[in-house]
Design a protein around this motif. Structure first.
Motif, mmCIF file in Angstrom:
data_model
loop_
_atom_site.group_PDB
_atom_site.id
_atom_site.type_symbol
_atom_site.label_atom_id
_atom_site.label_comp_id
_atom_site.label_asym_id
_atom_site.label_seq_id
_atom_site.Cartn_x
_atom_site.Cartn_y
_atom_site.Cartn_z
ATOM 1 N N LEU A 280 0.829 -1.208 0.000
ATOM 2 C CA LEU A 280 0.000 0.000 0.000
ATOM 3 C C LEU A 280 0.866 1.261 0.000
ATOM 4 C CD1 LEU A 280 -2.812 -0.857 2.567
ATOM 5 C CD2 LEU A 280 -2.991 -0.715 0.071
ATOM 6 N N LEU A 281 1.950 1.229 0.764
ATOM 7 C CA LEU A 281 2.809 2.408 0.843
ATOM 8 C C LEU A 281 3.971 2.312 -0.132
ATOM 9 C CD1 LEU A 281 2.890 3.417 4.584
ATOM 10 C CD2 LEU A 281 1.233 3.910 2.799
ATOM 11 N N LYS A 283 3.227 1.919 -3.460
ATOM 12 C CA LYS A 283 2.563 2.163 -4.747
ATOM 13 C C LYS A 283 3.307 3.170 -5.620
ATOM 14 C CE LYS A 283 -1.383 -0.173 -5.026
ATOM 15 N NZ LYS A 283 -2.447 -0.140 -4.031
ATOM 16 N N GLU A 284 3.913 4.155 -4.973
ATOM 17 C CA GLU A 284 4.538 5.223 -5.750
ATOM 18 C C GLU A 284 5.873 4.761 -6.326
ATOM 19 O OE1 GLU A 284 2.636 8.168 -5.891
ATOM 20 O OE2 GLU A 284 1.264 6.851 -4.829
ATOM 21 N N THR A 306 8.379 4.513 1.742
ATOM 22 C CA THR A 306 8.406 5.571 0.741
ATOM 23 C C THR A 306 8.474 6.876 1.529
ATOM 24 O OG1 THR A 306 7.015 4.248 -0.709
ATOM 25 C CG2 THR A 306 7.197 6.568 -1.251
ATOM 26 N N PRO A 307 9.656 7.504 1.607
ATOM 27 C CA PRO A 307 9.823 8.625 2.535
ATOM 28 C C PRO A 307 8.727 9.698 2.444
ATOM 29 C CG PRO A 307 11.930 7.990 1.597
ATOM 30 C CD PRO A 307 10.901 7.163 0.903
ATOM 31 N N GLU A 308 8.247 10.017 1.217
ATOM 32 C CA GLU A 308 7.231 11.065 1.095
ATOM 33 C C GLU A 308 5.908 10.677 1.743
ATOM 34 O OE1 GLU A 308 7.923 9.580 -2.733
ATOM 35 O OE2 GLU A 308 9.534 9.613 -1.265
ATOM 36 N N VAL A 309 5.655 9.375 1.856
ATOM 37 C CA VAL A 309 4.335 8.923 2.301
ATOM 38 C C VAL A 309 4.389 8.330 3.707
ATOM 39 C CG1 VAL A 309 2.390 7.412 1.782
ATOM 40 C CG2 VAL A 309 3.721 8.391 -0.096
ATOM 41 N N PHE B 81 -4.281 6.855 0.891
ATOM 42 C CA PHE B 81 -3.516 5.849 1.629
ATOM 43 C C PHE B 81 -4.262 5.398 2.877
ATOM 44 C CE2 PHE B 81 0.073 7.952 -0.666
ATOM 45 C CZ PHE B 81 0.457 6.835 -1.381
ATOM 46 N N GLU B 84 -7.161 3.029 2.117
ATOM 47 C CA GLU B 84 -6.711 1.683 1.711
ATOM 48 C C GLU B 84 -6.138 0.915 2.895
ATOM 49 O OE1 GLU B 84 -4.387 1.190 -1.807
ATOM 50 O OE2 GLU B 84 -5.371 2.844 -2.847
ATOM 51 N N LEU B 115 2.603 6.805 8.987
ATOM 52 C CA LEU B 115 2.160 7.637 7.869
ATOM 53 C C LEU B 115 2.521 9.095 8.141
ATOM 54 C CD1 LEU B 115 0.549 6.646 5.367
ATOM 55 C CD2 LEU B 115 -1.530 7.374 6.522
ATOM 56 N N ASN B 116 3.037 9.793 7.105
ATOM 57 C CA ASN B 116 3.307 11.224 7.256
ATOM 58 C C ASN B 116 1.980 11.978 7.276
ATOM 59 O OD1 ASN B 116 5.881 10.276 6.848
ATOM 60 N ND2 ASN B 116 6.108 11.162 4.795
#
Lengths: 378, 378
Positions: A280-281, A283-284, A306-309, B81, B84, B115-116
């Motif tokens: 789920l995290l 995906k990008e 995924t650092p941004e998410v 996110f 999901e 999560l961010n």
């Protein structure tokens, strides 16, 4: 040509042959369905020149009249209009009559359609296939073989041969293999009848997907006939032709590792759901990459970041872990596809290091195998 | 902020507020769902600035604990996110904890997401609505009113006011009107509570479609509050805000003919299915036009003709035909939409000539009306 037919049987057969008809054809006659009427019954044909499907409706079945044939003949009717019309007719029976200039009357209750038909002489002939060498297997087993392999075919046309499933027959065994060069799916099964010699052909993945959709889930035997450039599947009242892909399928046997450094036995569903969550995290990311680590005490850690998410970590208690400690990254999608294709509650994954392909098998079944290349992240 | 919540309740509320969230927003904070935690419970908010939805999950309900609030607070989490993740969590409860820098931990079983989050101070405030003038009606009746009118709104932005449904409140009656200038749908219903003065506002069709999707089919009363530029729908644990369209809705009352030259009474389903069949061969036409003729002996003929494809003719025995003989053409889609929206087994169609709008009503109900402009073909 004139006949009266039970509408539900006509609808069913039209839907079957429609699977082969595409509106994107450059050959106008192939936008149509061919109807052939004899005293035996009605034969419908649809084709996109790669796949051709023929569905037969017998005049009589188990003593019941399905079709009342009044005059024999042929016609080609626009597939899209004809299929929509028969679906929406008001009564349980339909009368179809061809008049001059291919004008075709479709009557049901008080509704009367007058459809412009096409010249059946223009419709291409289906390949004539010699049935010298046919073999048989249960229909549901064939569907399983397709389901467990076809998802792994390549979707890219760079190597067209990889868009098909390699079907090999040898020693009364049928093996299906598909690979897109990042993963490979393989399944072997026994066939029901002796066959002379060995075969290795490549059937387009698209053909097998369409075939799978129209085959019933039955253990009745389906017959398979292979020729130089065609394959024919024969089920009850149904013929399914597909062209074969030209070229040699790569030898995949040397890709499959014979030894392993780390073996993990785990519940399929637990691993599948943990990877699904980790993805789920991811995906990008390119390839939707997740990581797997083995820990002491028989614990597997599945994670992605995924650092941004954000990031996700989950632990699973394995049934068994043997061999070296392991850190590996892979495409979540590929492993989930593989796990969904496998039967059985427990699977065994055999790793030969973080950079080498790994093999997923059901715990006590070596006739089914999924091979996946890892992704370099560490 | 820290709380533990029953997962199914969280999933349900997240899905409700997701209806207002769009990924195409230019305001980054609106890609998130706002979570507000108090000792009373959890409030989730989603918004695309046209529609805002607030869903409340009480800490306790019927003596059962739904949420265990450990610390109050606010956070905004990426809607895609977060939705999901909560759907795929492994256990029946979820723990959510906000740490420094809006980092949010979501824990369920052995799965842990980090999560961010986004700064909740940046999230826009919802409009404050004075509830001086609210009225009520059963939720399922409101859903019916929406279903019977909203399909007729304009999809073109040339006259933006027509993309909404005109909602009028007068004399304890609520009237909904929608028109795209080719057809009009109108429905009137009683409201349950007295209201001061009269209202006439225009609610975007899109808002009503989304509202309809999240309202339960219940006869519990829903409260409606209208202000100058907002409308608020209040159901149990749910607030639904929509902006109103600016401008004056056209006066549609003069469009509706008061007399008629031909009246036809017919079974809704028979007419609907005959038009559906006739439209099959009219698909290639602009507007999907079919023809209707009245014949002697109480018979209606529905037909269409597209020379390249074919033609279709069907007769229906009407319950009654009164007045002048009629030949008229209309958009099959518009009449089918209207027939599907009407309740009751029999309908009455009142024609005032081949070039004048005609009115379709249920046989014994003048609170529901569909008006359609014919198409000139004769």
């Amino acid at each position: 040509m004139k006949f009266i037919i039970q509408r539900d049987r006509l609808v069913h057969s039209v839907q079957e042959v429609m699977k082969a008809v595409t509106s994107r054809t450059t050959i106008p006659i192939l936008t149509g369905i061919k109807i052939n009427t004899t005293t035996e019954g009605i034969t419908l044909t649809g084709s996109d020149s790669d796949i051709s499907i023929q569905s037969f409706i017998p005049a009589e079945e188990d003593g019941n009249e399905i079709v009342e044939v009044q005059t024999s003949g042929d016609i080609v009717l626009n597939a899209r209009f004809f299929s929509e019309i028969v679906k929406k007719l008001p009564m349980d029976t339909v009368e179809i009559e061809v008049q001059t200039n291919f004008q075709t009357i479709i009557r049901s209750g008080k509704a009367e359609f007058n459809l412009n038909g096409l010249d059946p002489e223009e419709y291409p002939h289906l390949p004539i296939i010699e049935e010298a060498n046919l073999f048989k297997l249960p229909t549901d087993l064939l569907k399983t073989l397709i389901r467990q392999t076809v998802f792994a075919v390549s979707t890219s046309e760079t190597r067209p041969i990889l868009t098909g499933v390699n079907l090999k027959v040898e020693n009364d065994e049928l093996t299906c293999i598909a690979t897109d060069s990042h993963r490979l799916a393989m399944r072997t099964a026994n066939i029901e009848s002796k066959i002379n010699g060995t075969y290795s052909v490549v059937i387009p993945g698209k053909s097998l997907n369409e075939l799978s959709k129209i085959l019933d889930d039955t253990n009745e035997l389906i017959e398979i006939v292979i020729t130089e450039n065609q394959v024919l599947f024969k089920a009850k009242n149904l013929l399914f032709f597909s062209r074969l892909l030209e070229g040699n399928y790569p030898d995949t046997s040397r890709l499959i590792p014979t030894d392993s450094k780390t073996d993990v036995i785990v519940k399929t569903k637990e691993l599948l759901q943990a990877i699904d969550r980790a993805s789920l995290l991811a995906k990008e990311n390119r390839n939707n990459v997740v990581k797997l680590l083995t820990h002491d005490g028989g614990v597997i850690e599945v994670s992605s970041n995924t650092p941004e998410v954000g990031k996700v970590v989950e632990e699973i208690v394995a049934e068994a872990i043997e061999g070296e400690e392991l850190k590996i990254s892979f495409s979540a999608k590929f492993v989930m596809d593989a796990l969904k294709a496998l039967e059985g509650t427990d699977i065994k994954i055999s790793f030969t290091g973080a950079m080498r392909p790994f093999v997923i098998c059901p715990l006590h079944d070596d006739r089914m195998l999924q091979l996946i290349l890892p992704v370099r992240t560490y």
